[in-house]
Enzyme design. Structure first.
Site, PDB file in Angstrom:
ATOM      1  N   GLU A   1       0.855  -1.190   0.000  1.00 27.99           N
ATOM      2  CA  GLU A   1       0.000   0.000   0.000  1.00 27.99           C
ATOM      3  C   GLU A   1       0.888   1.237   0.000  1.00 27.99           C
ATOM      4  O   GLU A   1       1.760   1.370   0.850  1.00 27.99           O
ATOM      5  CB  GLU A   1      -0.904  -0.012   1.242  1.00 27.99           C
ATOM      6  CG  GLU A   1      -1.626   1.286   1.532  1.00 27.99           C
ATOM      7  CD  GLU A   1      -2.489   1.773   0.367  1.00 27.99           C
ATOM      8  OE1 GLU A   1      -3.294   0.990  -0.160  1.00 27.99           O
ATOM      9  OE2 GLU A   1      -2.316   2.942  -0.045  1.00 27.99           O
TER      10      GLU A   1
ATOM     11  N   GLY B   1     -10.081   3.834  -0.287  1.00 35.63           N
ATOM     12  CA  GLY B   1     -11.207   4.766  -0.258  1.00 35.63           C
ATOM     13  C   GLY B   1     -12.091   4.631   0.964  1.00 35.63           C
ATOM     14  O   GLY B   1     -12.810   5.579   1.323  1.00 35.63           O
TER      15      GLY B   1
ATOM     16  N   GLU C   1     -27.564  12.413  -4.189  1.00 38.17           N
ATOM     17  CA  GLU C   1     -27.361  12.211  -2.756  1.00 38.17           C
ATOM     18  C   GLU C   1     -27.537  13.567  -2.060  1.00 38.17           C
ATOM     19  O   GLU C   1     -27.012  14.575  -2.522  1.00 38.17           O
ATOM     20  CB  GLU C   1     -25.949  11.671  -2.621  1.00 38.17           C
ATOM     21  CG  GLU C   1     -25.290  11.667  -1.312  1.00 38.17           C
ATOM     22  CD  GLU C   1     -23.817  11.217  -1.497  1.00 38.17           C
ATOM     23  OE1 GLU C   1     -22.957  11.850  -0.894  1.00 38.17           O
ATOM     24  OE2 GLU C   1     -23.554  10.262  -2.256  1.00 38.17           O
TER      25      GLU C   1
ATOM     26  N   HIS D   1     -15.776   9.114  -7.780  1.00 40.07           N
ATOM     27  CA  HIS D   1     -16.101   7.737  -8.168  1.00 40.07           C
ATOM     28  C   HIS D   1     -15.444   7.320  -9.482  1.00 40.07           C
ATOM     29  O   HIS D   1     -16.129   6.992 -10.436  1.00 40.07           O
ATOM     30  CB  HIS D   1     -17.624   7.578  -8.323  1.00 40.07           C
ATOM     31  CG  HIS D   1     -18.418   7.851  -7.100  1.00 40.07           C
ATOM     32  ND1 HIS D   1     -19.786   8.081  -7.130  1.00 40.07           N
ATOM     33  CD2 HIS D   1     -18.072   7.924  -5.789  1.00 40.07           C
ATOM     34  CE1 HIS D   1     -20.232   8.288  -5.908  1.00 40.07           C
ATOM     35  NE2 HIS D   1     -19.223   8.204  -5.066  1.00 40.07           N
TER      36      HIS D   1
ATOM     37  N   ASN E   1     -23.590   4.875  -5.856  1.00 42.85           N
ATOM     38  CA  ASN E   1     -22.259   4.903  -5.253  1.00 42.85           C
ATOM     39  C   ASN E   1     -21.626   3.517  -5.422  1.00 42.85           C
ATOM     40  O   ASN E   1     -22.289   2.506  -5.218  1.00 42.85           O
ATOM     41  CB  ASN E   1     -22.370   5.254  -3.767  1.00 42.85           C
ATOM     42  CG  ASN E   1     -23.325   6.403  -3.515  1.00 42.85           C
ATOM     43  OD1 ASN E   1     -24.508   6.299  -3.817  1.00 42.85           O
ATOM     44  ND2 ASN E   1     -22.834   7.485  -2.990  1.00 42.85           N
TER      45      ASN E   1
HETATM   46  P1  FAD Z   1      -9.373   2.108  -3.660  1.00 38.33           P
HETATM   47  O1  FAD Z   1     -10.303   2.032  -2.516  1.00 38.33           O
HETATM   48  O2  FAD Z   1      -9.094   3.431  -4.264  1.00 38.33           O
HETATM   49  O3  FAD Z   1      -7.996   1.439  -3.173  1.00 38.33           O
HETATM   50  C1  FAD Z   1      -6.833   1.467  -3.952  1.00 38.33           C
HETATM   51  C2  FAD Z   1      -5.624   1.499  -3.025  1.00 38.33           C
HETATM   52  O4  FAD Z   1      -4.439   1.255  -3.777  1.00 38.33           O
HETATM   53  C3  FAD Z   1      -5.411   2.849  -2.343  1.00 38.33           C
HETATM   54  O5  FAD Z   1      -5.257   2.647  -0.952  1.00 38.33           O
HETATM   55  C4  FAD Z   1      -4.133   3.395  -2.988  1.00 38.33           C
HETATM   56  O6  FAD Z   1      -3.378   4.205  -2.111  1.00 38.33           O
HETATM   57  C5  FAD Z   1      -3.401   2.127  -3.367  1.00 38.33           C
HETATM   58  N1  FAD Z   1      -2.487   2.293  -4.500  1.00 38.33           N
HETATM   59  C6  FAD Z   1      -2.711   2.962  -5.660  1.00 38.33           C
HETATM   60  N2  FAD Z   1      -1.646   2.860  -6.479  1.00 38.33           N
HETATM   61  C7  FAD Z   1      -0.726   2.115  -5.827  1.00 38.33           C
HETATM   62  C8  FAD Z   1       0.590   1.656  -6.166  1.00 38.33           C
HETATM   63  N3  FAD Z   1       1.149   1.944  -7.367  1.00 38.33           N
HETATM   64  N4  FAD Z   1       1.271   0.924  -5.258  1.00 38.33           N
HETATM   65  C9  FAD Z   1       0.714   0.630  -4.042  1.00 38.33           C
HETATM   66  N5  FAD Z   1      -0.532   1.024  -3.677  1.00 38.33           N
HETATM   67  C10 FAD Z   1      -1.243   1.753  -4.566  1.00 38.33           C
HETATM   68  N6  FAD Z   1     -18.301   5.123  -2.716  1.00 38.33           N
HETATM   69  C11 FAD Z   1     -19.461   4.632  -2.226  1.00 38.33           C
HETATM   70  O7  FAD Z   1     -19.894   3.550  -2.612  1.00 38.33           O
HETATM   71  N7  FAD Z   1     -20.164   5.338  -1.277  1.00 38.33           N
HETATM   72  C12 FAD Z   1     -19.757   6.552  -0.815  1.00 38.33           C
HETATM   73  O8  FAD Z   1     -20.415   7.150   0.060  1.00 38.33           O
HETATM   74  C13 FAD Z   1     -18.538   7.098  -1.346  1.00 38.33           C
HETATM   75  N8  FAD Z   1     -18.101   8.321  -0.955  1.00 38.33           N
HETATM   76  C14 FAD Z   1     -16.879   8.763  -1.404  1.00 38.33           C
HETATM   77  C15 FAD Z   1     -16.362   9.971  -0.916  1.00 38.33           C
HETATM   78  C16 FAD Z   1     -15.095  10.400  -1.278  1.00 38.33           C
HETATM   79  C17 FAD Z   1     -14.573  11.702  -0.768  1.00 38.33           C
HETATM   80  C18 FAD Z   1     -14.305   9.583  -2.136  1.00 38.33           C
HETATM   81  C19 FAD Z   1     -12.916   9.998  -2.536  1.00 38.33           C
HETATM   82  C20 FAD Z   1     -14.808   8.389  -2.632  1.00 38.33           C
HETATM   83  C21 FAD Z   1     -16.084   7.972  -2.283  1.00 38.33           C
HETATM   84  N9  FAD Z   1     -16.604   6.764  -2.740  1.00 38.33           N
HETATM   85  C22 FAD Z   1     -17.816   6.314  -2.280  1.00 38.33           C
HETATM   86  C23 FAD Z   1     -15.872   5.944  -3.740  1.00 38.33           C
HETATM   87  C24 FAD Z   1     -15.189   4.703  -3.138  1.00 38.33           C
HETATM   88  O9  FAD Z   1     -14.419   5.067  -2.013  1.00 38.33           O
HETATM   89  C25 FAD Z   1     -14.320   4.062  -4.230  1.00 38.33           C
HETATM   90  O10 FAD Z   1     -15.158   3.695  -5.305  1.00 38.33           O
HETATM   91  C26 FAD Z   1     -13.582   2.820  -3.731  1.00 38.33           C
HETATM   92  O11 FAD Z   1     -12.735   3.118  -2.652  1.00 38.33           O
HETATM   93  C27 FAD Z   1     -12.776   2.176  -4.847  1.00 38.33           C
HETATM   94  O12 FAD Z   1     -12.320   0.923  -4.398  1.00 38.33           O
HETATM   95  P2  FAD Z   1     -11.096   0.189  -5.090  1.00 38.33           P
HETATM   96  O13 FAD Z   1     -10.890  -1.112  -4.410  1.00 38.33           O
HETATM   97  O14 FAD Z   1     -11.322   0.196  -6.554  1.00 38.33           O
HETATM   98  O15 FAD Z   1      -9.834   1.157  -4.869  1.00 38.33           O
END
Ligand code: FAD
Length: 496
Positions: free
Chosen positions: A35, A109, A352, A437, A475
């Protein structure tokens, strides 16, 4: 350490990565997660792990020297300020036509998001993931994801009377008077804890406005759910402040190059590890950027031509409305949204009702709309600048604005109210410069097979929001989690 070999490496610790790690560990496989963000386990100078949304500090932003708040202005005045460069929790990643907000740290996220845990309406699912059988998702994987994430519902009788949801009740009144469907939506924030906060019997988090830079209490983020269970197996190791920069073939294995960072973002070491299998779970943007670069630079030349394509912003657009003096939205607003206006079928927008937890009365109603925006961008490798670009253009938000207006023009006409023009600049109505998103870039059944296996490279997988082609209709994190549950079950059964 440098030169080590692991059976499975997972890049990223968000939803896709956490599901992958838990299920592989339960199947008896040792998993190493990398991470790039921090672990967020140690309190800062104020004794708290996470800073408040109202007072951003060094912990708030990922490697920026100035804050980049989604609501950049208040009463027309810019509110951003200088901060020391630090591996903070919220990344406001700038592409030419869009600012993409993402969580950074163990939990991805889930550390920064609003916790809205929404399962798409089944009739909309065919447009979200056309190659996936809805029956298996709605019978098995959505229920499994909801249970593991700790999704719960607000107690409506409490919601009807408590001060901190007055803004949401005003939102309902205006929606219903214009004939729109209004729905309470589930969340992963512990609603019983919020009752205690509001009653003054527990330390405040959501009720005090914590959200964008983390919640100190109440939020059931991934480190408290999937990742806690993954660690309890004894088979999962998570290394923070390590950023993957390359993956290449090395015989039957993959060689992974990793940069170790300090908390100011400086690279302090570069290591190479080998893995039998690598799961890309760096989020839609993180995974797409890596794969686009690795294909273009010849590190993984056999990746197919779908890499980098099909990216969308989930149709995000923000706006505020100015209420009459007799419609205050409240000085105390909990940061956790619980409600939405559903005009998806007729107008292409699900809005929302969002908080504006400023601590003072603003007479503003604030909304984050998810819309059916059809525009899709692609990631490309920019060799001259040594970076990945995204082709999204700000003007591509116009369909989203038009769809959001199907709700808010009507409400404004009915209520005799106007849009706020002071939240995103001077005389600017629409927050059309950003998304919370990001989705797509390595789309399921295109860049990968129908279960996330990357074409061209046995043992490489995509497990995150990059699989979803640009729009989830709601979402997205419940869908990202459920899809990862579906795919990893098949991968464990067939590949291990
Ligand atoms: P992520 O959760 O983005 O995880 C990816 C991880 O990989 C991160 O920790 C990142 O640091 C790490 N990473 C990236 N590149 C590298 C690399 N090269 N090497 C090592 N690590 C790396 N969604 C909802 O459903 N409901 C909500 O209410 C909602 N509210 C939101 C509010 C905000 C302010 C934000 C920013 C997002 C919100 N979302 C919401 C969206 C949701 O958080 C994301 O869709 C979700 O987190 C994506 O999941 P993921 O597993 O694809 O990636």
């Amino acid at each position: 350490g440098d030169g080590a070999h692991v059976p499975v490496l997972v890049i990223g610790t968000g939803y896709g990565g956490s599901v992958t790690a838990l299920r592989l560990a339960q199947a008896g496989v040792d998993v190493h997660m990398l991470e790039m963000g921090q672990a967020w386990e140690t309190p800062g100078s104020d004794g708290k792990i996470f800073p408040n949304t109202r007072t951003p500090d060094y912990r708030s932003y990922w490697l920026r020297t100035r804050t980049k708040q989604p609501l950049s202005n208040f009463l027309g005045f810019p509110i951003d300020k200088d901060v020391p460069r630090h591996a903070g929790i919220l990344d406001a990643e700038e592409f030419a036509g869009i600012l993409v907000y993402q969580g950074r740290g163990i939990g991805g996220g889930s550390l920064v998001n609003g916790g809205m845990a929404v399962t798409p309406r089944r009739e909309n699912f065919g447009a979200v993931l056309p190659s996936v059988d809805p029956a298996e998702m709605y019978d098995v994987y959505y229920p499994r994801a909801n249970a593991e994430l700790g999704v719960n519902h607000v107690d409506q009788s409490w919601w009807e009377s408590v001060d901190c949801y007055q803004y949401a009740r005003v939102g309902r009144k205006h929606a219903q008077r214009s004939g729109f469907a209004f729905t309470l939506v589930p969340n992963v924030y512990d609603m019983n804890y919020m009752k205690q906060e509001a009653a003054g019997t527990a330390p405040q988090s959501a009720v005090a406005g914590e959200i964008l830079y983390g919640n100190n209490h109440g939020k059931k983020s991934l480190p408290k759910t999937y990742l806690a269970r993954a660690r309890a197996t004894g088979r999962v190791q998570i290394t923070p402040l390590h950023r993957v920069t390359s993956v290449t073939r090395a015989g039957n294995r993959y060689a992974v190059v990793v940069e170790q960072l300090d908390t100011s973002g400086t690279v302090t070491a570069t290591k190479t590890v080998t893995a039998d299998r690598v799961f890309f779970a760096a989020g839609s943007v993180g995974t797409s950027k890596l794969l686009t670069k690795l294909k273009a630079t010849g590190a993984l030349p056999n990746l197919n031509s779908e890499i980098g394509k099909g990216w969308g912003d989930n149709g995000n657009v923000m706006c505020g409305r100015a209420n009459h003096l007799w419609d205050p939205t409240g000085t105390v607003q909990t940061s956790i949204p619980t409600a939405g206006i559903d005009n998806w079928a007729a107008g292409g927008a699900f809005a929302e009702v969002a908080p504006l937890p400023t601590g003072i009365e603003t007479w503003a109603s604030f909304y984050l709309s998810i819309t059916k925006n059809p525009n899709r961008a692609r990631f490309t490798w920019n060799a001259a600048a040594n970076r990945v670009d995204l082709s999204w253009q700000t003007a591509w938000k116009q369909p989203s604005i038009d769809m959001a207006k199907t709700i808010f023009d009507k409400i404004n006409a009915k209520e005799g109210t106007i849009y706020r023009t002071d939240l995103f600049g001077t005389y600017k109505i629409w927050g059309d410069h950003l998304t919370y998103h990001p989705l797509g870039g390595a789309v399921l059944n295109k860049a990968t097979d129908n279960h996330g296996r990357l074409h061209g490279y046995p043992g490489l997988y995509v497990m995150d929001g990059a699989l979803i082609p640009g729009n989830a209709s709601v979402n997205p994190f419940v869908t990202i989690t459920a899809l990862a549950e579906r795919n990893i079950e098949r991968i464990i059964a067939e590949d291990l």
